[in-house]
Structures are given as structure tokens and as C-alpha cells.
Design a protein around this motif. Structure first.
Motif, short mmCIF file in Angstrom:
data_model
loop_
_atom_site.label_atom_id
_atom_site.label_comp_id
_atom_site.label_asym_id
_atom_site.label_seq_id
_atom_site.Cartn_x
_atom_site.Cartn_y
_atom_site.Cartn_z
N GLU A 46 0.80 -1.22 0.00
CA GLU A 46 0.00 0.00 0.00
C GLU A 46 0.83 1.27 0.00
O GLU A 46 0.32 2.35 -0.36
N GLN A 47 2.10 1.19 0.40
CA GLN A 47 2.93 2.39 0.43
C GLN A 47 4.02 2.38 -0.63
O GLN A 47 4.39 3.44 -1.12
N MET B 107 4.33 3.24 -6.86
CA MET B 107 5.44 3.16 -7.81
C MET B 107 4.88 3.09 -9.23
O MET B 107 3.86 2.46 -9.48
N SER B 108 5.56 3.72 -10.18
CA SER B 108 5.08 3.72 -11.56
C SER B 108 5.17 2.33 -12.16
O SER B 108 5.97 1.50 -11.72
N GLU B 109 4.36 2.10 -13.18
CA GLU B 109 4.40 0.79 -13.87
C GLU B 109 5.75 0.57 -14.50
O GLU B 109 6.26 -0.56 -14.55
N HIS B 110 6.35 1.62 -15.02
CA HIS B 110 7.66 1.50 -15.67
C HIS B 110 8.71 0.96 -14.71
O HIS B 110 9.63 0.24 -15.11
N GLY C 86 1.41 2.07 -10.39
CA GLY C 86 1.01 3.38 -10.88
C GLY C 86 -0.18 3.98 -10.16
O GLY C 86 -0.96 4.71 -10.75
N GLY C 87 -0.34 3.68 -8.87
CA GLY C 87 -1.44 4.24 -8.10
C GLY C 87 -2.79 3.59 -8.33
O GLY C 87 -3.78 4.01 -7.75
N ASP C 88 -2.85 2.57 -9.17
CA ASP C 88 -4.11 1.92 -9.52
C ASP C 88 -4.36 0.74 -8.58
O ASP C 88 -3.64 -0.26 -8.63
#
Length: 1316
Positions: A848-849, A854-857, A862-864
Motif C-alpha cells: 500500500e505504500q 510506484m510507476s508501472e515502468h 502506478g497508483g491503480d
């Protein structure tokens, strides 16, 4: 800031003059003309002083800005002449940066200049090249450079391709063509590509043209560019292409050319690009290097290319033989060979493609003599230019040629073999598993590689590979003289047979190993075992070992004395000579090392132990004199010396794997440091080290350093402790070595080990989490930590170092969320280093943190939240099929799955709450993930695959039970604006996935049934009419997916209260929806019917009434007479219910047999089936239950929707199990049913196959088989010929000829009886 310079004063005066001009609008025209002339001169002088863009930008806020605005005002007033300004400025050699500002302020546009002066096109071309080559040092300079380039290119593309009739179209097209020619010229030779060319490649970014050109214009421009690239300088002859093609693979293509293809092809589909390529090939002379490089790019970047290219090759093949077109044949072969260069991951090997295209009698080449001659002549013409790997394919897998023309084929084979002899290439040295993909490399020791591949395949399939069988027949010389000696090399045999021993035994039983050779092998293995047991070794080996010991002692003394690098290297050279003398006649070995994790290589145990011990001691001795970052390069030289002796590498790797995975707790700090340093040096020398293949693993070969990182497992506290110590040591030593060598850190740190470090350090050392999350600032100058202190403090110090943390930016060093989940699932909770609370805190932090934000890259989500849920679900479903890395079965029974499922459930409820206002499609992510994991049908003949798939389905059910019910359905708005339930995805899942998991009972579990019904009820309240929504949804289930209503009927007595309560709580209504009330009414009727009470039959499907009645009978233990009375009543009033009750009884009978229930229970179930069958004999519909031919009858339709394939396979067993329990009169009546004989024969055939594949476990099943045969023989003798059609009789006779000749003969007794 403005500078107080004469230029500034002049600018001020010019601006003043312009202002005065603007203020005096009423003066005479003569005065205006004079002022205008003065203004033009001022403009030109001012612009010439500011040719430099940076200087122009510094003063743009004052004088230049005033100039541009004033000039615009004069243009608007009609007293300013752009043409005069251009003429004056053109004389002074204008600069593109200045023209850009004039263009953007609409004073002098590029269109205007190109129209006025023919020389402007060449000038713009030169300026563009100069702009690309300009070195811009600041971000502002780079930005203005990019803006200028974008603006100019947009103008050129718009004028060149928007309207082909425009007068500037050809001019602008010429400029763009000149630039692409300049770009391609710079890429003509590897190593000559420049940063200027790279800057021009950026022009082809779609974002450059955002809004300034239309989509059609952009596609025309990219189409034109693609044609220019593919046809530019067609200098290669076909013969040159054939010879050099292997050097044009994707990996060898210049990066800028790859980048160009990536951008140009982006706006087209793969089909479109291939279509354009085909058209260009048919109409133009092409640059084959560019064409083939473009094809490789498509294959690597676009997964659908293989399918599209296969279609294109098929069309080319057909067209080539239709017209006997040599050009198309050349294109066909070049494209297929280029595709095979990229490996089997993207396209089949060349040998596979060639066999598929020309290896069968149905090929285009085999249709006529002309076609055959055409192919053979084409192949013959290629022979002088063919690389040997393709000739070997043509010879070893020749095209199919009819018997009349075999002499033509023989001529070609003779020609090809002659060419191979000229090239000094032997066909006999070709491995049987050698795959030709176009690379020209020579395979070393192919027999050894063939053995390793064959053993691996045998371990996977438990069958001798067909390729080995073929080689024993068609390549017998190679098989006997190369393959078998490599397979039967003497060794110490393990106590428990390993894969190699089992493979040898299988070949021996198949008579593929000569008796004398096998006897010699067993005797040699016994001698090898005796030598090891008694400590007997050759005296020469003892001598070499003593020499090595002395040489390593001398090396240690040199380290202590601080010897120079030259002296150390000289000593290492002497050690290398000793190692070479120890195995002077031994072959270098395979280019790929196979690591057998279950059978350590003990052949060179003494030498490997000495080498590892000496390396550790040398490192410690050297570190007492100098720190690692000042010790020079001796460690890498040491490792390279070892790698030069391939016979030693395998033993070293096996020993390292054994130490790291099984003996970690016994390693001291010095051992850990030494092995960590060796790991770093192996990674640094990875390019000269042979790759490593794990035996039994489907993954490809890896570098030794990467593969050894997998030996570090993190499943228990002791494993984690070793992993933490080892990772700290590797990172610290690697940091020192990178500093000493002044090289990038990634050259010393294996990617997989860095991922292990991220995992274990964040898990065991909470202080590192802030650094991993970039919540704390790094210190670039932090030294390597002191390893004499606490390992936790060293770990924190490492993550404070910016160099260490910077590796996370590289994809190969990023520990993705999926990898983290896989590692966490392997942890044994009972032996975890963390307490339950600590583990919960850690996993919540990670999910959760850390990874959520963290970005998908970078490997995150990516926050999803839906994406993180999908990853957790995928990891849970993949845990049974994850590759084995030294773990055990504990991860499946004692892992962290419950903890992760708890986190998943919390996240899913968050999605359910936040997704109410989302689009309809977002709710399908859950089904997308689950269905993708369950879409593969397991091999029905593989018990292992079936069990693995069943475990996956169990996990699916476990996950679904955690999902908020409302997420299982979607609320949609129909055309009338009403909100309705969409249950299609849930129906699809139940029909295609859960049906396979529900077993012979053809029922969902109580938990899943309740969960799905809750989903329908809870989802309905979001609709305009909840009751109608429930009715529509369940009605659809009744017709399309009856498994859910059927299960609801089975569990209704337990479900009714909860479902009714939920409905009342959500809607406030007491009355249930019609479909739910129908379930309640059906159960009430079934209870009354079971008690002997007569009542009206509810309006419900027959199968639903039968299911309710069957459930009531199971619960009530009705007396036999009551059951018979009920059956007679149904026989008179509702025969369909009776038929479906028979179905339920049969499924219960199968379940009882499989669960090995008590004899009394089995007898009760079978008696009910017999009773039901007795009342169904007057109608042959009951036979449809055992008919698997796909009948259109409603019963067959129903069975296909509720029963799994495994249950249907057991129907023949149930068929004969019931018939063996009926009386002779009933059996005779059954035999009279139309179609009985055919059903009985087919059922016995399937029953025999079932028992052959899986032998019966008890006497009862064997008795059923014997009784089934008796019944079938009796049926044949009592039946008339009209019971079977001619086609049925022929089919059965053909099948029983191989299965049971007596039954086949009995069926043949109908032969002389005329059929009516």
C-alpha cells in the motif's frame, strides 16, 4: 539582464525610430517610404547582431521584442515590406534561428521564403543539418532547438503532403528527402552514427506534429518515409544478401535505425507495414539490409507480427508457384530466414519453416513436375552462395519429392554435400537437436548438448524423444559413435535413479543400446564408484593437486607482501598451466553448462574446494594490506584463469550452488565475503563465462552470476540471514571494485542478486524502507560500509549510497511487484524471521505504500488499486506453477498466502467503494485476470497437469470468496436509459471454469453458490427495478448457465434464510423476486412429494424440480416403498422430472464410487438409479445421458452445461454399474430400447480405455468391467441387425479389431444378414 553596450543603444534608437513611425500615421507617403527604408535597414542590422539564439533570447524582452511587435504593426498598417526585408537579410546569410522567430511572429513565414527564392530549399536543408549538429549545453538551449526543428518540420510536412497540387509540395518533399538521405548516409556503416542524426530521428515522434498536421497528412508522410528508407541505395545483390543476412539481425542493427523504424511504424498496424513492404518489394529496387532490419524490428516489438508474416509468406509461396516467379521465391526465403534469426520466441526456426513449407506431399512444389523442377533449380542456384547452416537443413530435411523425380532431388543433395565439403562442414557432426535459426556459429560438442537436451525432454515427458528414435534409425552412425558414448560416459551413479539413469534404462529397454556397450558402461561406473569410495586416484592427479596447493600458498604470500599486479598475474599464469596439464586431453566442453541441482558434480571436488578456499584466503590476505578498492585487478584475472578451463567451471558452479543453498548456516563471515567477491568477479567476467542452464527448468540459459543468485532462497529465518549477509557483502565489494576500476556499478552487481537485496533488506531491516521509497536523501559520497559491524547497520549505509540506489532506475534491477509477491509466497510463516505483527506491517508497507505508488515502468502499479489487486490474484494463481528455485512444498501449506489474501480483501473492498461511479468496463478487471489464468485446458492424459490445474481452480474459488459480491456483476444502462444487471462474465466463468472444478456431483460448493447469489441480490439494488433485475438475471442463468440454479437448488435449505434476509435488508420488501420464490416453491413441493403428499407441481424447469426432489430424498432417508411410489407418480404425471432425477442419481452414483463411500451408501444410490431406470425403459431418452456424440436433445444440451469433461468420461462406468444391478427382465427391456446396442458398445469401448489408462483400484471396478463385457456380448446375441446402421457397424468393428477381437467377431455376425 540587458547589457549597457553600444548595441543596446543602437537597438534603443531603432525602437525609438519605429515608435515615432507608428505615431506619425498622417505624414506624407514619401516620408513613410523613407522611414520604411530606414526601418528595414535597422531590422537587418539588429538581426545580424543577434544571430546567436542565446543572445537573442537574453534581449528578447526589450529591443528584439519591440522590433518584432513594431514590425507586426507596420505589416498590419501596410507600410512594411516583408519582401524587402527578406531581400536585404538574404544577402547577409540568414540563420534559421532568426527565421524561426520571424516566422512565429508572422513577419517572414517559411512559406514566403520558399516561394520567393529557389535557393531557399538548399539553405533550409543546410540549416537543419547545422541545427541538428549544434551542441546545446543548457536545457533552455535544447528546448529552443527542439521548438525550431518542430516548427520547420511541421511546415514542410504540411506543404509536402497535405495537398500534392500545392506549388511548394515538391520543394518541401525534396527537403525532407534530403534530410532522410543525410540520416541514412550517417547510418551506412556501424560506428559512424552521430548525435546529429539522432536528433533528426526525433522528428518522427508523433508528438512533434500534435495539432499542426492532419492524421491523413501524417500517414502520407510516414508512408513516404518508409518507402524512402526501404529503397535507399539498393546496393546489395541477392547473392550478397544471402551471405550476409545473419549479420542483420535485430541485435546487430544500429540503434538509430531501430529507433527510426520504431517511430515510423508506430502510426501503422503490422498488417499495413507488411502490405507496404510487399508492395515496395514488387515495384522497386530495395535496400535489403533496411527491409530485413525493418522486419526484425516488427517481430521483436509486435507480437502479432508472427501471425501476419506467416500469412504473407503463405501468399508469397502460393504466388511464386502459381507463376513460377523467382523474385517471389527470393523474397520468400529471405523473409523467412530473417524471421528465424530472431529465435523461436518470435518465429519458428528455419528448419521448421522449411519442413512445413516443403516437407509434405500437399505442398505447392509437389503438384506437378514443373513445380518440382522449379523448386530444385531454385535451391541449386542458391548453393554457391548459401551459408552452410541452410544447406544442412536442405540436406537433412529435404523437400518431399515424388518417386518419379527422386533423381532430381539426389542431384541437388549431391551438389549441396559437395559445397559443404568445400566449406569443411561435416553433416555427421550435426546434432540431432540442432536448430537452425540463421546464425552462423559452429556448435561445439553437439553430442553432449544432444544428451543434455534429450535428458531434459525425457524428464519432462517421461518418454524417449521422437528425435532420438529417428536418429537411432536414420542417423545410426552418429547415434552409435557420438550420441551413445556421450550419454554413457562413466560416473558415480547416485543411490536414487536420476533422470539420466532413467533415460538410459528406457533406451536399453527399447533395444537402442547395444548389450556390449551397456555392459562396458556399468563396469566403468562401478570402477569410478570404487575409486571414490576407497580414495583411490591416479598418482598424476595427486601430483597436480600438491603442485596447486603449493602455488596457491605462494600466491597468498605474494598478497601479504604486497606484490605488484604483474607478479600476481605471472603466478596466476603458472596456476593456469597446472590446471591445463591436469586435463590436457579433455575437450573444452559445451558452450552451455547444465546445472543438476539434485546431483552435485563431485568429479573434481578436491580441486574446487582448494580453489574456493584459496580465493577466500587470498582476498583476506590482500585486504589486510590494501582495501578492496586499491587492490588492482587480480581478482578478475583469477576468475578468468578459472573460466579458461571449461572442465572446471561446471564443478565450481555445482559447489557454489551447494554452499549457498544447503550449507549457508555453516559459512563464516570470511567465507561469505570470499564467495560474495567471487560472485562479483563472475558477473564482471560474464561475457567470457559460458551460460548456465538449470536442468528441469523451462527458462532459458542465464549468466553464471545471475543463476547463482537464485541459489539464495528466503523461505526461512536462516535462509534470510544468509541472504542478507551475502547481499550486503556483494553490494559492498561491488561498490569498491567499481570505484577501483572507474566503471559503472552495474558491471559488478548481478541484477537478480540486487533484487534479492531489495527484498531481504526491506523485510529484515525496516530502516532501509525509507531509502528504498526515496523518502530520504542519498549521500553520493558515502563509502562502502564497514562489514565488521552489525549487518543491519551496513545494509542501511548501503541504501544511503546514491550509486547503489541508482541501479533501481535500470529495468533489469527493478524488483517488480509480481516478483516481490512470488518471493513473499515462498516464505514459511512458522519459520519466518518476522513475527505475525511485523510481517503484517511489512506486507502492508510493501503493497500500500511502496508498490501501489510506484510507476508501472519501475515495476509498480502506478497508483491503480485494481492493478495491485490483479497482480496479487495472478501471483496466488501462479504459485503452483512457479519455477522451482530450491524451495520445497512448504510454501504451499505454510506460506504467507493468508496474509496476502487479507490485504487483497481489504483492497478489493476499497475498489468496490471507490468504483461505483466508474465506467462499466472497470468492473471486468477481476474476470479478465481470473479467466486469463484458467483459459488453458490441461492435458487430460497428464495427471500432473490435471492436479496442478485443479489446485489453480481451488485458488480461484478461494479468491472469489474474498471479492465483494457487488464486484462480480456490472450494472449497465440500456438503450431506454434503464439500469440493468450484466451477468455475462460471471456466467462465462461458471460455465467454462467452475464447471470443470465442480467434480462429478455437477454442483458448485455451498460457499461459491451463496456468494454468487449474494452478488445477484446486492447488484440488483443498483437497478431501477431490483426484483425485475433478479428475475431477468436468474432466468438467463436457467437457460444459459443452469449450474448456478442447480447448485442453489441443492443448497437451498441452507441458503434460503440468508438470501431472504439480504433481500429484505437491501430492499425493505418481504416478498422474494419470482425466480427466488420459484426455488422456495420447488423445495416446498419436493418436501411434500417426498413425504407422500400430492400437491400441484410448481411452474419451474424440470431439471430444477428434479434437483430439489433429489436433495429432499438425500436428506429425508425415505423408505424404499415411498420412493417407488413417488417414482410411479412422476412416471404418470411428469416424465421429464423423472428423467432429470435419473441424471441426479447417476451423478451421485459416480461421486459415491470416487469418494469410496460405504457399501450401504453405494447400494442405496444404485438402487434408486435402478428404480428410476425401470420406469424410463419405455422411452429411449435415458440413453442420451450416456451419449457423448453431441446430440441436439435438451438433455444433451443440459449435460454439456453442468457436467465437467471428467464426469462425462465416467458415464460409461455409471452405465454398466447400473445395468449390473438390474434384474434380467429389466435388462432385457433395456436392450429393446432403440439405440441401446450402439450405446452399450461405445460405452464399453470408453470404459476399457478408461481402465487401461488408469488401472482400477479395487475389485468392484474390475468386476464392473467383466460384467460390462458380459452384458455387451449378451446384447449382441439378442439384437437384430436393424439395431445398427451399416456405418455404425463398420465403425465399431474397426475399433474393436484392436480392442477385443471376440466382440468384433460377434459384431461381424450381422454381416451376412441383410440390413433393412
Amino acid at each position: 539582464m540587458l547589457r549597457a553596450t553600444p548595441d543596446g543603444e543602437h537597438s534603443a534608437r531603432a525602437a525609438t525610430t519605429i515608435t515615432a513611425l507608428l505615431a506619425r500615421r498622417a505624414v506624407k507617403r514619401a516620408a513613410d517610404d523613407e522611414a520604411e527604408q530606414h526601418l528595414q535597414e535597422s531590422c537587418v542590422k539588429l538581426l545580424m547582431r543577434h544571430q546567436n539564439t542565446s543572445e537573442l533570447l537574453l534581449e528578447i524582452t526589450s529591443d528584439v521584442c519591440a522590433l518584432l511587435k513594431s514590425a507586426q504593426a507596420l505589416v498590419s498598417a501596410g507600410i512594411f515590406s516583408p519582401e524587402l526585408l527578406w531581400q536585404e537579410y538574404w544577402k547577409l546569410q540568414p540563420v534559421l534561428e532568426v527565421i524561426y522567430h520571424l516566422h512565429t511572429h508572422n513577419i517572414l513565414t517559411l512559406d514566403f521564403m520558399l516561394e520567393r527564392d529557389a535557393a531557399a530549399s538548399a539553405w533550409i536543408t543546410d540549416q537543419l543539418k547545422a541545427l541538428c549538429a549544434a551542441m546545446k549545453t543548457t536545457p533552455d538551449d535544447h528546448q529552443i532547438q527542439h521548438q525550431i526543428l518542430s516548427t520547420v518540420v511541421c511546415v514542410l510536412v504540411r506543404r509536402a503532403f497535405e495537398d500534392s497540387g500545392h506549388k511548394l509540395s515538391q520543394t518541401c518533399c525534396w527537403i525532407l528527402d534530403s534530410m532522410i538521405s543525410w540520416l541514412l548516409d550517417s547510418l551506412s556503416v556501424k560506428g559512424t552514427e552521430t548525435s546529429a542524426a539522432g536528433f533528426w530521428v526525433q522528428v518522427f515522434d508523433v508528438s512533434v506534429f500534435g495539432g499542426c498536421v492532419t492524421e491523413d497528412t501524417l500517414q502520407r508522410f510516414f508512408t513516404h518515409t518508409l518507402m524512402r528508407v526501404l529503397t535507399y541505395q539498393p546496393i546489395f545483390k541477392v547473392s550478397d544478401v544471402i551471405a550476409a543476412q545473419s549479420e542483420w539481425s535485430f541485435a546487430k542493427t544500429l540503434p538509430l535505425l531501430t529507433a527510426l523504424f520504431s517511430k515510423v511504424c508506430l502510426v501503422f498496424s503490422v498488417e499495413c507495414v507488411l502490405s507496404q513492404m510487399q508492395q515496395i518489394l514488387e515495384t522497386h529496387e530495395v535496400n535489403w539490409r533496411h527491409v530485413l532490419s525493418c522486419l526484425s524490428h516488427l517481430l521483436i516489438y509486435h507480437s502479432q507480427t508472427q501471425r501476419c508474416l506467416t500469412d504473407l509468406l503463405s501468399r508469397l509461396l502460393r504466388s511464386a508457384f502459381d507463376r513460377y516467379d523467382v523474385e517471389k521465391m527470393i523474397t520468400l526465403f529471405l523473409l523467412s530466414r530473417q524471421a528465424s534469426l530472431e529465435g523461436p520466441a518470435v518465429f519458428p526456426s528455419y528448419s521448421d519453416w522449411f519442413k512445413l513449407s516443403f516437407g509434405g506431399s500437399s505442398g505447392y512444389h509437389a503438384k506437378s513436375k514443373k513445380s518440382t523442377v522449379f523448386l530444385l533449380k531454385f535451391l541449386s542456384d542458391l548453393v554457391p552462395y548459401e551459408p552452410p547452416q541452410y544447406l544442412k537443413v536442405h540436406v537433412m530435411h529435404p523437400p518431399y519429392i515424388g518417386g518419379k523425380y527422386r533423381s532430381l532431388l539426389q542431384e541437388y543433395v549431391t551438389l549441396a554435400k559437395t559445397r559443404l565439403r568445400d566449406l569443411k562442414v561435416s553433416l555427421e557432426e550435426t546434432g540431432i537437436f540442432e536448430v537452425v535459426n540463421g546464425s552462423a556459429g559452429v556448435v561445439e560438442c553437439p553430442a553432449q548438448q544432444d544428451v543434455e537436451k534429450a535428458v531434459t525432454l525425457f524428464l519432462t515427458t517421461s518418454k524417449i524423444p521422437a528425435t532420438v528414435i529417428e536418429a537411432s534409425i536414420f542417423r545410426r552412425l552418429y547415434f552409435l559413435s557420438r550420441f551413445l558414448p556421450a550419454l554413457l560416459s562413466p560416473r558415480v551413479l547416485p543411490v536414487k535413479s536420476d533422470a539420466r539413469m532413467m533415460f538410459i534404462e528406457a533406451l536399453r529397454k527399447a533395444d537402442k543400446i547395444p548389450g556390449s556397450l551397456y555392459t562396458s558402461y556399468t563396469e566403468s561406473c562401478q570402477r569410478e564408484t570404487y575409486r571414490q569410495k576407497e580414495g583411490v586416484c591416479e598418482s598424476s592427479e595427486d601430483d597436480h593437486l600438491l603442485v596447486l596447493q603449493e602455488q596457491f600458498l605462494h600466491l597468498r604470500r605474494m598478497m601479504t607482501d604486497g606484490a605488484t599486479d604483474g607478479d600476481v598475474c605471472a603466478q596466476l599464469s603458472r596456476i593456469s598451466l597446472t590446471l591445463r596439464n591436469q586435463r590436457a586431453g579433455e575437450e573444452t566442453g559445451s558452450d552451455v553448462i547444465t546445472l543438476n541441482r539434485d546431483s552435485p558434480d563431485s568429479a573434481h571436488a578436491a580441486v574446487t574446494s582448494l580453489i574456493l578456499q584459496s580465493f577466500c584466503l587470498c582476498l583476506l590476505d590482500a585486504s589486510r594490506v590494501k582495501p578492496p578498492n586499491r587492490q588492482g585487478s587480480w581478482p578478475s584475472v583469477f576468475v578468468k584463469v578459472l573460466l579458461a578451463h571449461r572442465w572446471l567451471v561446471s564443478a565450481l558452479i555445482h559447489r557454489l550452488w551447494d554452499l549457498l543453498q544447503y550449507q549457508g548456516s555453516a559459512l563464516s563471515a570470511a567465507h561469505v565475503l570470499g564467495l560474495a567477491a567471487l560472485q562479483v568477479e563472475l558477473h564482471y567476467c560474464r561475457l567470457v563465462c559460458p551460460p548456465l542452464q538449470l536442468m528441469g527448468s523451462s527458462a532459458g540459459a542465464l549468466s553464471v552470476s545471475e543463476c547463482l543468485s537464485d541459489a539464495l532462497i528466503c523461505s526461512t529465518r536462516s535462509h534470510m540471514a544468509l541472504c542478507l549477509r551475502f547481499c550486503v557483502a556483494v553490494l559492498s565489494y561491488g561498490l569498491c571494485r567499481a570505484s577501483a576500476q572507474s566503471e559503472e556499478l552495474h558491471n559488478f552487481i548481478p541484477g537478480r542478486l540486487y533484487k534479492k537485496a531489495q527484498y531481504v533488506m526491506s523485510r529484515l531491516v525496516p530502516e532501509t524502507r525509507a531509502h528504498l521509497s526515496d523518502e530520504d536523501e542519498s549521500d553520493l559520497h558515502t563509502d562502502a560500509p564497514d562489514l565488521t559491524g552489525r549487518v543491519e547497520e551496513s545494509a542501511v549505509a548501503l541504501w544511503r549510497n546514491a550509486q547503489i540506489r541508482s541501479l533501481k532506475k535500470q529495468p533489469q534491477y527493478q524488483l517488480s511487484f509480481s516478483e516481490w509477491l512470488s518471493s513473499e509466497l515462498r516464505v514459511q510463516r512458522s519459520r519466518d524471521a518476522l513475527t505475525d505483527l511485523e510481517r503484517q506491517e511489512y506486507e502492508q508497507w510493501a503493497c500500500e505504500q511502496y508498490y501501489l505508488h510506484m510507476s508501472e515502468h519501475d515495476g509498480g502499479c502506478g497508483g491503480d488499486v485494481t492493478r495491485i489487486c490483479a497482480r496479487i490474484i495472478t501471483a496466488v494463481l501462479d504459485r503452483h506453477t512457479a519455477s522451482r528455485t530450491g524451495g520445497s512444498s512448504h510454501e504451499l501449506t505454510d506460506g504467507c498466502l493468508p496474509d496476502l489474501l487479507s490485504i487483497l480483501q481489504a483492497l478489493l473492498y476499497e475498489v468496490a467503494v471507490t468504483q461505483q461511479n466508474a465506467s462499466d468496463e472497470t468492473g471486468h478487471f477481476l474476470w479478465d485476470v481470473i479467466d486469463s489464468r484458467c483459459s488453458v485446458t490441461p492435458d487430460p492424459d497428464s495427471i500432473g497437469h490435471e492436479l496442478s490445474y485443479q489446485r489453480t481452480l481451488d485458488d480461484v474459488s478461494r479468491v472469489l470468496s474474498l471479492v465483494p459480491p457487488g464486484m462480480l456483476l456490472t450494472v449497465r444502462i440500456d438503450r431506454t436509459g434503464r439500469r440493468t444487471l450484466d451477468c455475462h462474465r460471471m456466467m462465462k466463468h461458471i460455465s467454462h471454469v467452475q464447471r470443470r472444478a465442480c467434480g462429478p456431483a455437477a454442483l458448485l460448493s455451498f460457499q461459491l453458490t451463496a456468494h454468487f447469489l449474494k452478488a445477484v441480490v446486492s447488484g440488483s439494488v443498483s437497478c431501477d427495478c431490483p426484483a425485475e433485475a433478479v428475475n431477468v438475471c436468474l432466468s438467463l442463468f436457467n437457460t444459459e448457465c443452469p449450474l448456478l440454479p442447480l447448485s442453489a437448488a441443492r443448497w437451498w435449505t441452507r441458503l434460503a434464510a440468508a438470501v431472504s434476509s439480504q433481500w429484505k435488508r437491501l430492499t425493505g420488501l418481504d416478498a422474494l423476486p419470482e425466480q427466488l420464490q420459484m426455488l422456495e416453491d420447488s423445495h416446498s413441493w419436493s418436501r411434500r412429494a417426498g413425504a407422500g403428499c400430492v400437491s400441484p407441481v410448481p411452474s419451474a424447469p424440470s431439471w430444477l424440480l428434479a434437483a430439489c426432489l433429489h436433495a429432499s430424498l438425500r436428506r429425508s432417508d425415505c423408505e424404499t416403498e415411498n420412493v417407488r411410489r413417488l417414482v410411479r407418480q412422476l412416471h404418470q404425471t411428469d416424465r421429464p422430472v423423472l428423467l432429470f432425477l435419473f441424471v441426479s442419481s447417476v451423478t451421485e452414483l459416480i461421486s459415491a464410487h470416487l469418494s469410496q463411500q460405504a457399501a450401504g451408501c453405494l447400494e442405496r444410490v444404485r438402487d434408486l438409479s435402478v428404480c428410476l431406470l425401470t420406469h424410463l425403459l419405455d422411452d429411449s431418452d435415458w440413453l442420451l445421458l450416456f451419449d457423448q456424440s453431441g446430440s441436439d436433445h435438451r438433455l444433451s444440451h443440459f449435460l454439456s452445461r453442468v457436467m465437467s469433461r471428467q464426469t462425462l468420461r465416467l458415464m460409461p462406468f455409471a452405465f454398466y454399474s447400473i445395468l449390473t444391478g438390474v434384474g434380467s427382465e429389466v435388462l432385457t427391456g433395456a436392450m429393446r430400447s432403440p439405440g441401446f446396442l450402439y450405446s452399450a458398445a461405445v460405452s464399453y469401448r470408453e470404459l476399457s480405455r478408461l481402465f487401461l489408462n488408469a488401472p482400477p483400484s479395487d475389485g468392484l471396478q474390475r468386476q464392473v468391467l467383466l460384467e460390462a463385457r458380459r452384458i455387451l456380448m449378451s446384447s449382441i446375441s439378442l439384437s437384430s441387425p436393424v439395431c445398427l446402421t451399416l456405418s455404425q457397424r463398420r465403425q465399431l468393428q474397426s475399433e474393436y479389431d484392436r480392442l477385443d477381437s471376440e466382440i468384433s467377431a460377434a459384431l461381424g455376425s450381422f454381416r451376412n444378414t441383410p440390413l433393412t
